[in-house]
Write an enzyme that holds these catalytic residues in place. Structure first.
Site, PDB file in Angstrom:
ATOM      1  N   ARG A  83      19.232 -99.685 -33.802  1.00  0.00           N
ATOM      2  CA  ARG A  83      18.663 -99.051 -34.986  1.00  0.00           C
ATOM      3  C   ARG A  83      19.335 -97.700 -35.228  1.00  0.00           C
ATOM      4  O   ARG A  83      19.689 -96.997 -34.289  1.00  0.00           O
ATOM      5  CB  ARG A  83      17.151 -98.839 -34.812  1.00  0.00           C
ATOM      6  CG  ARG A  83      16.323-100.110 -34.981  1.00  0.00           C
ATOM      7  CD  ARG A  83      14.841 -99.848 -34.840  1.00  0.00           C
ATOM      8  NE  ARG A  83      14.498 -99.384 -33.520  1.00  0.00           N
ATOM      9  CZ  ARG A  83      14.291 -98.118 -33.178  1.00  0.00           C
ATOM     10  NH1 ARG A  83      14.335 -97.157 -34.090  1.00  0.00           N
ATOM     11  NH2 ARG A  83      13.999 -97.793 -31.939  1.00  0.00           N
ATOM     12  N   TYR A 223      22.229-105.678 -37.527  1.00  0.00           N
ATOM     13  CA  TYR A 223      21.597-105.716 -36.203  1.00  0.00           C
ATOM     14  C   TYR A 223      20.095-105.451 -36.216  1.00  0.00           C
ATOM     15  O   TYR A 223      19.621-104.491 -36.843  1.00  0.00           O
ATOM     16  CB  TYR A 223      22.261-104.694 -35.274  1.00  0.00           C
ATOM     17  CG  TYR A 223      21.998-104.998 -33.816  1.00  0.00           C
ATOM     18  CD1 TYR A 223      22.679-106.039 -33.199  1.00  0.00           C
ATOM     19  CD2 TYR A 223      21.063-104.293 -33.086  1.00  0.00           C
ATOM     20  CE1 TYR A 223      22.443-106.353 -31.870  1.00  0.00           C
ATOM     21  CE2 TYR A 223      20.817-104.601 -31.753  1.00  0.00           C
ATOM     22  CZ  TYR A 223      21.513-105.631 -31.150  1.00  0.00           C
ATOM     23  OH  TYR A 223      21.269-105.944 -29.838  1.00  0.00           O
ATOM     24  N   LYS A 232      10.553-103.999 -38.021  1.00  0.00           N
ATOM     25  CA  LYS A 232      10.202-102.581 -38.059  1.00  0.00           C
ATOM     26  C   LYS A 232       9.995-102.087 -39.491  1.00  0.00           C
ATOM     27  O   LYS A 232       9.107-101.281 -39.761  1.00  0.00           O
ATOM     28  CB  LYS A 232      11.270-101.743 -37.341  1.00  0.00           C
ATOM     29  CG  LYS A 232      11.388-102.068 -35.845  1.00  0.00           C
ATOM     30  CD  LYS A 232      10.085-101.910 -35.159  1.00  0.00           C
ATOM     31  CE  LYS A 232       9.925-102.483 -33.784  1.00  0.00           C
ATOM     32  NZ  LYS A 232      10.784-102.164 -32.713  1.00  0.00           N
ATOM     33  N   HIS A 252       3.110 -99.947 -32.971  1.00  0.00           N
ATOM     34  CA  HIS A 252       4.195-100.435 -32.115  1.00  0.00           C
ATOM     35  C   HIS A 252       3.603-100.782 -30.750  1.00  0.00           C
ATOM     36  O   HIS A 252       3.799-100.063 -29.774  1.00  0.00           O
ATOM     37  CB  HIS A 252       5.243 -99.320 -32.009  1.00  0.00           C
ATOM     38  CG  HIS A 252       6.556 -99.724 -31.419  1.00  0.00           C
ATOM     39  ND1 HIS A 252       7.435 -98.810 -30.886  1.00  0.00           N
ATOM     40  CD2 HIS A 252       7.167-100.926 -31.291  1.00  0.00           C
ATOM     41  CE1 HIS A 252       8.521 -99.441 -30.452  1.00  0.00           C
ATOM     42  NE2 HIS A 252       8.378-100.720 -30.681  1.00  0.00           N
ATOM     43  N   SER A 274      10.465 -97.700 -27.736  1.00  0.00           N
ATOM     44  CA  SER A 274      11.474 -98.761 -27.614  1.00  0.00           C
ATOM     45  C   SER A 274      12.113 -98.739 -26.236  1.00  0.00           C
ATOM     46  O   SER A 274      12.461 -97.672 -25.723  1.00  0.00           O
ATOM     47  CB  SER A 274      12.549 -98.560 -28.683  1.00  0.00           C
ATOM     48  OG  SER A 274      11.948 -98.576 -29.958  1.00  0.00           O
ATOM     49  N   CYS A 276      10.759 -99.301 -23.361  1.00  0.00           N
ATOM     50  CA  CYS A 276       9.933 -98.651 -22.345  1.00  0.00           C
ATOM     51  C   CYS A 276       8.880 -99.576 -21.753  1.00  0.00           C
ATOM     52  O   CYS A 276       7.887 -99.105 -21.190  1.00  0.00           O
ATOM     53  CB  CYS A 276       9.297 -97.394 -22.905  1.00  0.00           C
ATOM     54  SG  CYS A 276      10.484 -96.095 -23.232  1.00  0.00           S
ATOM     55  N   ASP A 299       5.467-106.468 -29.330  1.00  0.00           N
ATOM     56  CA  ASP A 299       6.102-105.328 -30.010  1.00  0.00           C
ATOM     57  C   ASP A 299       5.237-104.703 -31.103  1.00  0.00           C
ATOM     58  O   ASP A 299       5.282-103.497 -31.288  1.00  0.00           O
ATOM     59  CB  ASP A 299       7.447-105.766 -30.612  1.00  0.00           C
ATOM     60  CG  ASP A 299       8.374-104.595 -30.921  1.00  0.00           C
ATOM     61  OD1 ASP A 299       8.592-103.759 -30.024  1.00  0.00           O
ATOM     62  OD2 ASP A 299       8.870-104.506 -32.051  1.00  0.00           O
ATOM     63  N   ARG A 392      20.121-108.057 -26.607  1.00  0.00           N
ATOM     64  CA  ARG A 392      18.792-108.642 -26.832  1.00  0.00           C
ATOM     65  C   ARG A 392      18.796-110.161 -26.742  1.00  0.00           C
ATOM     66  O   ARG A 392      19.785-110.812 -27.053  1.00  0.00           O
ATOM     67  CB  ARG A 392      18.304-108.246 -28.233  1.00  0.00           C
ATOM     68  CG  ARG A 392      18.197-106.735 -28.461  1.00  0.00           C
ATOM     69  CD  ARG A 392      16.794-106.250 -28.301  1.00  0.00           C
ATOM     70  NE  ARG A 392      16.675-104.791 -28.227  1.00  0.00           N
ATOM     71  CZ  ARG A 392      15.511-104.161 -28.173  1.00  0.00           C
ATOM     72  NH1 ARG A 392      14.372-104.837 -28.175  1.00  0.00           N
ATOM     73  NH2 ARG A 392      15.456-102.845 -28.084  1.00  0.00           N
TER      74      ARG A 392
HETATM   75  P1  GTP Z   1      11.570-102.706 -27.419  1.00  0.00           P
HETATM   76  O1  GTP Z   1      11.760-104.158 -27.605  1.00  0.00           O
HETATM   77  O2  GTP Z   1      12.826-101.920 -27.626  1.00  0.00           O
HETATM   78  O3  GTP Z   1      10.455-102.145 -28.233  1.00  0.00           O
HETATM   79  O4  GTP Z   1      11.301-102.464 -25.834  1.00  0.00           O
HETATM   80  P2  GTP Z   1      10.043-102.774 -24.883  1.00  0.00           P
HETATM   81  O5  GTP Z   1       9.077-101.647 -24.950  1.00  0.00           O
HETATM   82  O6  GTP Z   1       9.531-104.130 -25.126  1.00  0.00           O
HETATM   83  O7  GTP Z   1      10.712-102.675 -23.422  1.00  0.00           O
HETATM   84  P3  GTP Z   1      11.000-103.813 -22.334  1.00  0.00           P
HETATM   85  O8  GTP Z   1       9.765-104.438 -21.793  1.00  0.00           O
HETATM   86  O9  GTP Z   1      12.017-104.731 -22.883  1.00  0.00           O
HETATM   87  O10 GTP Z   1      11.643-102.945 -21.165  1.00  0.00           O
HETATM   88  C1  GTP Z   1      12.770-102.131 -21.359  1.00  0.00           C
HETATM   89  C2  GTP Z   1      13.434-101.835 -20.043  1.00  0.00           C
HETATM   90  O11 GTP Z   1      12.513-101.189 -19.163  1.00  0.00           O
HETATM   91  C3  GTP Z   1      13.921-103.074 -19.320  1.00  0.00           C
HETATM   92  O12 GTP Z   1      15.198-102.826 -18.793  1.00  0.00           O
HETATM   93  C4  GTP Z   1      12.913-103.272 -18.228  1.00  0.00           C
HETATM   94  O13 GTP Z   1      13.469-103.903 -17.112  1.00  0.00           O
HETATM   95  C5  GTP Z   1      12.443-101.855 -17.912  1.00  0.00           C
HETATM   96  N1  GTP Z   1      11.036-101.838 -17.429  1.00  0.00           N
HETATM   97  C6  GTP Z   1       9.975-102.468 -17.992  1.00  0.00           C
HETATM   98  N2  GTP Z   1       8.835-102.287 -17.260  1.00  0.00           N
HETATM   99  C7  GTP Z   1       9.182-101.509 -16.217  1.00  0.00           C
HETATM  100  C8  GTP Z   1       8.440-100.967 -15.103  1.00  0.00           C
HETATM  101  O14 GTP Z   1       7.246-101.179 -14.936  1.00  0.00           O
HETATM  102  N3  GTP Z   1       9.150-100.189 -14.224  1.00  0.00           N
HETATM  103  C9  GTP Z   1      10.488 -99.947 -14.399  1.00  0.00           C
HETATM  104  N4  GTP Z   1      11.090 -99.182 -13.491  1.00  0.00           N
HETATM  105  N5  GTP Z   1      11.213-100.448 -15.411  1.00  0.00           N
HETATM  106  C10 GTP Z   1      10.578-101.213 -16.319  1.00  0.00           C
HETATM  107  C1  SPV Z   2      12.805-101.399 -30.915  1.00  0.00           C
HETATM  108  O1  SPV Z   2      13.833-100.692 -30.998  1.00  0.00           O
HETATM  109  O2  SPV Z   2      11.656-100.899 -30.770  1.00  0.00           O
HETATM  110  C2  SPV Z   2      12.916-102.862 -30.966  1.00  0.00           C
HETATM  111  C3  SPV Z   2      14.216-103.439 -31.316  1.00  0.00           C
HETATM  112  O3  SPV Z   2      11.928-103.551 -30.778  1.00  0.00           O
HETATM  113  S1  SPV Z   2      14.538-103.415 -33.017  1.00  0.00           S
HETATM  114  O4  SPV Z   2      14.103-104.677 -33.588  1.00  0.00           O
HETATM  115  O5  SPV Z   2      15.982-103.255 -33.191  1.00  0.00           O
HETATM  116  O6  SPV Z   2      13.806-102.343 -33.646  1.00  0.00           O
HETATM  117 MN    MN Z   3      10.088-102.250 -30.340  1.00  0.00          MN
END
Ligand code: GTP
Ligand code: SPV
Ligand code: MN
Length: 610
Positions: A83, A223, A232, A252, A274, A276, A299, A392
């Site tokens: 983004r 993308y 979003k 979110h 994002s 996290c 999400d 992704r």
């Molecule tokens: P968006 O799709 O961008 O909104 O991200 P999201 O909030 O869904 O994050 P996601 O669950 O994909 O995790 C992002 C990164 O954080 C990944 O590389 C995970 O492996 C890492 N991660 C997730 N949960 C944990 C946790 O409890 N501990 C640690 N150390 N890393 C974590």
């Molecule tokens: C984020 O960035 O919070 C995502 C990926 O979930 S995107 O769809 O690119 O916004």
């Molecule tokens: Mn997201």
């Protein structure tokens, strides 16, 4: 518009699958502006999908994988990987309605710019018309959209991410419904005979929203959140503006169903910025015996009050657009099983020599040779990652083995707890329960996190990200915070409890203090039992904290010392934090509601710093 142009578009629209004037006039208007060679209406049929897929394979945009069922690999232009927040605009009529956190340009001026950019922008390409609905067409308040795009990759991704095609168009027609106009072009018209590239895009990018008009115009990127406009742009930025007007929340957040060993059920929503941890928590496999977690969304959550005064959450999406790196059988087995079920599009991961995909963390052992996301040879000795950090997987949510049966419930599930959290090496404890709604809103308003690769720009810098919505609030942040406070004043509201979590705190040696991932179920158990009133808590400057034996750490290789560190509220860290919170509120200026300013004073007192 010349007479000739008009004839061309009218001709292209002759076989349109609808007689709906609103729909036809929208599509016709955009076709006249962008002058595509052809118009294709997306019905979502398997045949149509197969045809578009084949075209993308022939064009070199997609690589058919042999290692994962019915799945494809794409690599974007290296300049189009996330983004673009600095190119994202909220074009409200009044500048003050965009607020301190959004880029703003007056609507008339932005339209002029966009008209210039979109004029002829689909030349040499096909314009696809994607009718879609966020959530279900059977909802009390169905939320429709139509995305026109010149990107067939966007078409295939939208078919995964949103309920798209005939189902949505038929409902729009039957209900004579309004829809959000979503206009997307990669901004790469083709001259006669000009050869296309695998990932067309434009170095000029505009992701623009007209909140009063409820329309979205996106130019130059193919993308993720820049281009899949239901996600979003609609489900957060436009929907948050609608929600503000109508008294609900577009957030979110993931949505999770938790069942304790006695069979009691609670639904939890959680907002993390994002990359996290939302997808991971949404798919958690609890490590504590007898506890069960099921997935509803990873999400986005739309929350409206039900007649019983509870907030009911719906996941408006139909698929996952998950961060690939860090996703593996040891961290998120549920996601790995969802991917195995097939029907994926992977973008910017690495290709294995035997026709499968790989990313950092997928397996412990690195493959001996890969083609990295840039198309270069890669070996474990390479200095750059094989997969882009924001690579992704795009996967149907119906693949998720832990999907809760309520997932197609058009009006959602009642939320008992909301978690806010971010990625902080220091300061923020593993879990804390806020004192009341306003205190919870305050903690959400000062949510902080180290930036990630999900957006372009520096990574690892601490920034404030209110409710994990900083890039997604479609209006003034002050009005948004006031809206959260107002939700708490709703007559007869049975509000969820609000918690703040941090899975990412580091020890002195920089290792994670808390094992995270499936072990986060221990924190979920505490949250569940706090909601139930079956576990005690101790008061702390941030609200309530687990008592010495409050968190279930049985079977976990974790010392009491580590637990104390994970939960600690350190005065020296909080002195700095408080100053930073005050700076943040100063940055937001007068728009910060008085109730939240009062919370800063209370925090200072609770910390003993008054
Ligand atoms: P968006 O799709 O961008 O909104 O991200 P999201 O909030 O869904 O994050 P996601 O669950 O994909 O995790 C992002 C990164 O954080 C990944 O590389 C995970 O492996 C890492 N991660 C997730 N949960 C944990 C946790 O409890 N501990 C640690 N150390 N890393 C974590
Ligand atoms: C984020 O960035 O919070 C995502 C990926 O979930 S995107 O769809 O690119 O916004
Ligand atoms: Mn997201």
């Amino acid at each position: 518009m010349t007479v000739l142009d008009h004839d061309v578009v009218a001709d292209q629209l002759k076989n349109a699958p609808t007689k709906n004037e609103k729909v036809l006039s929208f599509v016709s208007r955009i076709a006249h502006l962008t002058t595509p060679d052809d118009i294709v209406w997306i019905d979502g049929s398997e045949g149509q999908k197969a045809l578009i897929t084949q075209q993308l394979v022939d064009a070199g945009t997609l690589v058919a994988l042999t290692g994962t069922k019915d799945s494809y690999y794409a690599a974007s232009d290296p300049e189009d990987v996330a983004r673009v927040e600095d190119r994202t605009y909220i074009c409200s009529v009044d500048e003050k309605d965009a607020g301190a956190l959004n880029n703003w340009v007056a609507p008339a001026e932005m339209k002029q710019t966009l008209n210039g950019l979109f004029e002829g922008s689909m030349r040499g390409r096909t314009m696809y018309v994607i009718p879609f609905v966020m959530g279900l067409a059977e909802a009390d308040q169905p939320m429709f959209g139509i995305e026109v795009t010149d990107s067939p990759y966007v078409v295939l991704s939208m078919l995964i991410m949103a309920r798209s095609g005939k189902y949505a168009l038929d409902a729009i027609d039957a209900q004579n419904a309004d829809f959000v106009e979503c206009v997307h072009s990669v901004g790469a018209p083709l001259a006669e005979g000009e050869e296309d590239v695998a990932w067309p895009n434009n170095s000029t990018k505009y992701i623009t929203h007209f909140p009063e008009e409820r329309s979205i115009w996106s130019f130059g990127s193919g993308y993720g959140g820049n281009a899949l406009l239901g996600k979003k742009c609609y489900a957060l930025r436009i929907a948050s503006a609608i929600a503000h007007d109508e008294g609900w929340l577009a957030e979110h957040m993931l949505i999770l169903k938790l069942t304790n060993p006695q069979g009691q059920v609670k639904y939890i929503a959680a907002a993390f910025p994002s990359a996290c941890g939302k997808t991971n928590l949404a798919m958690i496999e609890p490590t504590i015996p007898g506890w069960k977690a099921e997935t509803l969304g990873d999400d986005i959550a739309w929350m409206r009050f039900g007649d019983d005064g509870q907030l009911y959450a719906v996941n408006p999406e139909f698929g996952l657009f998950g961060v690939a790196p860090g996703t593996g059988y040891s961290t998120n087995p549920t996601a790995m099983h969802a991917i195995e079920a097939g029907g994926n599009i992977f973008t910017n991961v690495a290709l294995t020599d035997d026709g499968d995909v790989w990313w950092e963390g997928k397996t412990d052992e690195k493959p001996a040779h890969l083609t990295d996301w840039r198309g270069n040879d890669w070996t474990p000795d390479s200095e750059t990652p094989a997969a882009h950090p924001n690579s992704r997987f795009c996967t149907p949510i119906s693949n998720v083995p832990t999907l809760a049966p309520e997932w197609q419930n058009p009006n959602g599930v009642p939320i008992s707890a909301i978690l806010f959290g971010g990625r902080r090496k220091t300061t923020m404890p593993l879990v804390t329960e806020t004192r009341d709604w306003n205190h919870g809103v305050f903690m959400g308003s000062v949510l902080s996190s180290e930036t990630t690769a999900a957006a372009t720009g520096a990574v690892g810098v601490v920034r404030r990200d209110p409710m994990a919505m900083r890039p997604f609030i479609g209006y003034n942040v002050g009005d948004y915070l006031q809206h959260w406070l107002n939700i708490g004043q709703t007559d007869g509201a049975k509000l969820p409890k609000i918690f703040y979590v941090n899975w990412f705190r580091r020890d002195d040696d920089n290792s994670f203090l808390w094992p995270g991932f499936s072990e986060n179920s221990r924190v979920l158990k505490w949250v569940f039992e706090r909601v139930n009133g079956t576990v005690d808590a101790a008061e702390s400057p941030l609200g309530f904290t687990p008592t010495e034996d409050g968190l279930d750490t049985e079977g976990l290789d974790f010392t009491e010392e580590q637990l104390r560190k994970a939960l600690a509220i350190k005065p020296e860290e909080w002195e700095t934090e408080l100053a930073s919170i005050e700076e943040w509120y100063a940055e937001l200026g007068d728009s910060v509601p008085a109730e939240l300013r009062a919370e800063v004073d209370k925090l200072r007192t609770h910390l003993g710093l008054a």
